[in-house]
Design a protein around this motif. Structure first.
Motif, PDB file in Angstrom:
ATOM      1  N   UNK A   1      13.983  -4.144 -19.062  1.00 57.56           N
ATOM      2  CA  UNK A   1      14.033  -5.518 -18.418  1.00 57.56           C
ATOM      3  C   UNK A   1      12.640  -5.604 -17.573  1.00 57.56           C
ATOM      4  N   UNK A   2      12.367  -4.657 -16.591  1.00 59.47           N
ATOM      5  CA  UNK A   2      11.232  -4.823 -15.727  1.00 59.47           C
ATOM      6  C   UNK A   2      10.505  -3.459 -15.427  1.00 59.47           C
ATOM      7  N   UNK A   3       9.360  -3.600 -15.120  1.00 62.53           N
ATOM      8  CA  UNK A   3       8.681  -2.420 -14.691  1.00 62.53           C
ATOM      9  C   UNK A   3       7.639  -3.065 -13.652  1.00 62.53           C
ATOM     10  N   UNK A   4       8.060  -2.934 -12.316  1.00 62.02           N
ATOM     11  CA  UNK A   4       7.718  -3.610 -11.155  1.00 62.02           C
ATOM     12  C   UNK A   4       6.305  -3.041 -10.932  1.00 62.02           C
ATOM     13  N   UNK A   5       5.141  -3.932 -10.350  1.00 59.14           N
ATOM     14  CA  UNK A   5       4.088  -3.315 -10.004  1.00 59.14           C
ATOM     15  C   UNK A   5       4.470  -2.551  -8.532  1.00 59.14           C
ATOM     16  N   UNK A   6       3.755  -1.347  -8.110  1.00 60.61           N
ATOM     17  CA  UNK A   6       4.112  -0.792  -6.815  1.00 60.61           C
ATOM     18  C   UNK A   6       3.761  -1.557  -5.715  1.00 60.61           C
ATOM     19  N   UNK A   7       4.420  -1.229  -4.383  1.00 66.50           N
ATOM     20  CA  UNK A   7       3.859  -1.698  -3.364  1.00 66.50           C
ATOM     21  C   UNK A   7       2.826  -0.742  -2.687  1.00 66.50           C
ATOM     22  N   UNK A   8       2.189  -1.167  -1.791  1.00 65.89           N
ATOM     23  CA  UNK A   8       1.031  -0.057  -1.194  1.00 65.89           C
ATOM     24  C   UNK A   8       1.544   0.231   0.404  1.00 65.89           C
ATOM     25  N   UNK A   9       1.062   1.206   1.026  1.00 69.69           N
ATOM     26  CA  UNK A   9       1.687   1.581   2.376  1.00 69.69           C
ATOM     27  C   UNK A   9       0.266   2.514   2.787  1.00 69.69           C
ATOM     28  N   UNK A  10       0.278   2.575   4.034  1.00 67.86           N
ATOM     29  CA  UNK A  10      -0.786   3.782   4.738  1.00 67.86           C
ATOM     30  C   UNK A  10      -0.253   3.871   6.126  1.00 67.86           C
ATOM     31  N   UNK A  11      -0.567   5.010   6.487  1.00 73.21           N
ATOM     32  CA  UNK A  11      -0.090   5.534   7.977  1.00 73.21           C
ATOM     33  C   UNK A  11      -1.087   6.302   8.730  1.00 73.21           C
ATOM     34  N   UNK A  12      -0.983   6.199  10.098  1.00 78.00           N
ATOM     35  CA  UNK A  12      -1.562   7.155  10.935  1.00 78.00           C
ATOM     36  C   UNK A  12      -0.767   8.216  11.738  1.00 78.00           C
ATOM     37  N   UNK A  13      -1.119   9.356  12.110  1.00 81.77           N
ATOM     38  CA  UNK A  13      -0.095  10.219  12.730  1.00 81.77           C
ATOM     39  C   UNK A  13       0.317   9.633  14.108  1.00 81.77           C
ATOM     40  N   UNK A  14      -0.498   8.887  14.645  1.00 75.10           N
ATOM     41  CA  UNK A  14      -0.317   8.143  16.066  1.00 75.10           C
ATOM     42  C   UNK A  14       1.027   7.102  15.857  1.00 75.10           C
ATOM     43  N   UNK A  15       0.677   6.206  14.644  1.00 74.63           N
ATOM     44  CA  UNK A  15       1.961   5.405  14.349  1.00 74.63           C
ATOM     45  C   UNK A  15       3.128   6.000  13.957  1.00 74.63           C
ATOM     46  N   UNK A  16       2.915   7.286  13.291  1.00 79.82           N
ATOM     47  CA  UNK A  16       4.200   7.959  12.875  1.00 79.82           C
ATOM     48  C   UNK A  16       5.013   8.544  14.126  1.00 79.82           C
ATOM     49  N   UNK A  17       4.202   8.979  15.167  1.00 81.87           N
ATOM     50  CA  UNK A  17       4.677   9.554  16.184  1.00 81.87           C
ATOM     51  C   UNK A  17       5.470   8.625  17.121  1.00 81.87           C
ATOM     52  N   UNK A  18       4.863   7.222  17.146  1.00 82.41           N
ATOM     53  CA  UNK A  18       5.320   6.291  17.879  1.00 82.41           C
ATOM     54  C   UNK A  18       6.678   5.524  17.155  1.00 82.41           C
ATOM     55  N   UNK A  19       6.624   5.680  15.895  1.00 88.05           N
ATOM     56  CA  UNK A  19       7.691   4.712  15.251  1.00 88.05           C
ATOM     57  C   UNK A  19       8.827   5.680  14.956  1.00 88.05           C
ATOM     58  N   UNK A  20       8.647   7.055  14.814  1.00 85.73           N
ATOM     59  CA  UNK A  20       9.522   8.093  14.566  1.00 85.73           C
ATOM     60  C   UNK A  20       9.456   9.162  15.310  1.00 85.73           C
ATOM     61  N   UNK A  21       9.873   9.196  16.573  1.00 86.28           N
ATOM     62  CA  UNK A  21       9.455  10.340  17.603  1.00 86.28           C
ATOM     63  C   UNK A  21      10.481  11.638  17.116  1.00 86.28           C
ATOM     64  N   UNK A  22      11.579  11.465  16.682  1.00 85.66           N
ATOM     65  CA  UNK A  22      12.304  12.502  16.287  1.00 85.66           C
ATOM     66  C   UNK A  22      12.610  12.496  14.909  1.00 85.66           C
TER      67      UNK A  22
END
Length: 415
Positions: free
Chosen positions: A43-64
């Motif tokens: 049926x389909x093979x979708x192209x992938x999405x793209x993502x990036x992150x920093x440790x500072x953003x990770x700490x803010x968004x997911x502190x626990x």
């Protein structure tokens, strides 16, 4: 299909997107990833999405956030601060290549689709490695910066192909520990391995419950005494019942344990005990039980979960036919349980005669099921031809939904 050009444009467009992100002074990136490639057979093979992150953003968004293994939020691109769909980071050339990819993957047989998917995953993984190389000395990325293809189906094994062994072990040391544990276990007697895996059924790290379940299903005979004992303790009894059924060992002790499990108060335990008995062919006993137990067990062999079993089960409409002959009033409940759109079993060439027989059943639920499972292009040339011929005789079935399903199946098989 021009795979090299696809790799190049995945690399170029991802690099351009990350360059723009870094130019906005977001901080130091520790990782980027391609992810979220939806794929559906033929049926389909979708192209992938793209993502990036920093440790500072990770700490803010997911502190626990807890642990930081491969399946943790730290390495889950869908949970990162910056994500882009292919339409956001791609260019016109990449979108044109997407159209070419779909046409190429769906140009012929199921085997050709499989080969295209394999080549696609390798292409994206190489693009990820190229993106990392491009940014390796960039002042705004961590010196151990990684880029990988995150895929739920192929997990760490696929991610590893995008980076060096040293980087992989630096970021995912638990994967090395898990592999070493597997190797150590492989040298032990099966009874000792079984004891280890039974004790991992409720674990979520390293060799987790899913991995343990898979091993126990594959080695059901050697694990049988421990599984029966574990089920008697009541802890995760539903999971133990499922394993006993999928292992396919119709030992009297397993049958006795599962029959007892059908008396449990919890629906998970009695339901999986009944289904397991259905997998093991304990139909005579099931038909002497309350209707909820009988129905769960007699219908189990028609659902997709049975495909995970160690031994291939043969398609058999007999248990459902006997169930409905004994309790005609269950027809609506069985139809709800086995309605089209449910997760049905996948049939093989040897199942075709029974599926064709099912098309002529007096029970509409069986006819519908048969029409759905015959829509299987992996039956081979002769199997597909037999399925088409049988389905064509049902185009005027008295049931409207059946006629619709027959049309879908014929369209699918002729594609």
């Amino acid at each position: 299909m021009d795979w090299k050009t696809l790799e190049t444009h995945l690399t170029v467009t991802a690099c351009a997107t990350l360059d723009k992100l870094l130019a906005s002074n977001v901080g130091t990136l520790y990782a980027a990833a391609f992810f979220g490639s939806y794929r559906e057979d033929e049926r389909v093979i979708d192209l992938p999405s793209l993502a990036a992150n920093t440790l500072a953003a990770l700490d803010e968004d997911h502190p626990k956030r807890g642990d930081e293994g491969f399946w943790s939020v730290k390495w889950s691109p869908v949970d990162w601060r910056w994500t882009w769909e292919p339409s956001d980071y791609g260019d016109e050339t990449l979108h044109a290549l997407d159209a070419s990819l779909q046409a190429y993957a769906n140009r012929g047989t199921p085997e050709q689709w499989d080969a295209a998917e394999t080549r696609f995953m390798a292409t994206v993984a190489r693009a990820a490695a190229a993106v990392r190389k491009h940014f390796a000395k960039h002042p705004q990325v961590d010196k151990h910066f990684v880029v990988f293809f995150h895929d739920d189906a192929h997990g760490p094994a696929l991610a590893k192909t995008s980076m060096s062994d040293s980087l992989f072990l630096r970021h995912f040391p638990e994967q090395d520990e898990t592999e070493q544990t597997r190797r150590r276990l492989a040298g032990l007697p099966e009874s000792e391995q079984a004891a280890y895996y039974v004790n991992r059924l409720d674990k979520y790290d390293g060799i987790d419950g899913e991995t343990a379940s898979d091993w126990l299903v594959a080695h059901g005979k050697s694990a049988l005494p421990l599984l029966v004992e574990h089920m008697a303790k009541g802890k995760d009894a539903w999971k133990t019942a499922m394993i006993l059924g999928l292992a396919g060992v119709a030992d009297p002790t397993a049958i006795a344990a599962l029959r007892k499990g059908t008396t449990a108060k919890g629906e998970s335990t009695w339901g999986w005990s009944a289904r397991a008995l259905g997998y093991l062919g304990d139909v005579e006993w099931l038909l002497t039980q309350p209707t909820k137990i009988a129905m769960a067990g007699c219908c189990a062999n028609l659902s997709a979960f049975r495909d995970r079993g160690a031994l291939p089960l043969t398609l058999d409409y007999g248990p459902v036919e006997r169930l409905l002959a004994q309790w005609p009033e269950l027809a609506a409940d069985v139809e709800e349980l086995l309605k089209p759109g449910s997760s049905f079993c996948t049939i093989r060439v040897g199942d075709v005669p029974e599926a064709i027989r099912g098309l002529q059943s007096s029970h509409v639920v069986i006819r519908r099921h048969a029409a759905c499972v015959l829509n299987e292009r992996r039956l081979g040339k002769q199997g597909v031809a037999k399925a088409i011929a049988a389905l064509k005789t049902c185009e005027d079935d008295s049931d409207e939904k059946m006629r619709y399903l027959v049309g879908l199946a014929l369209d699918g098989l002729r594609a």
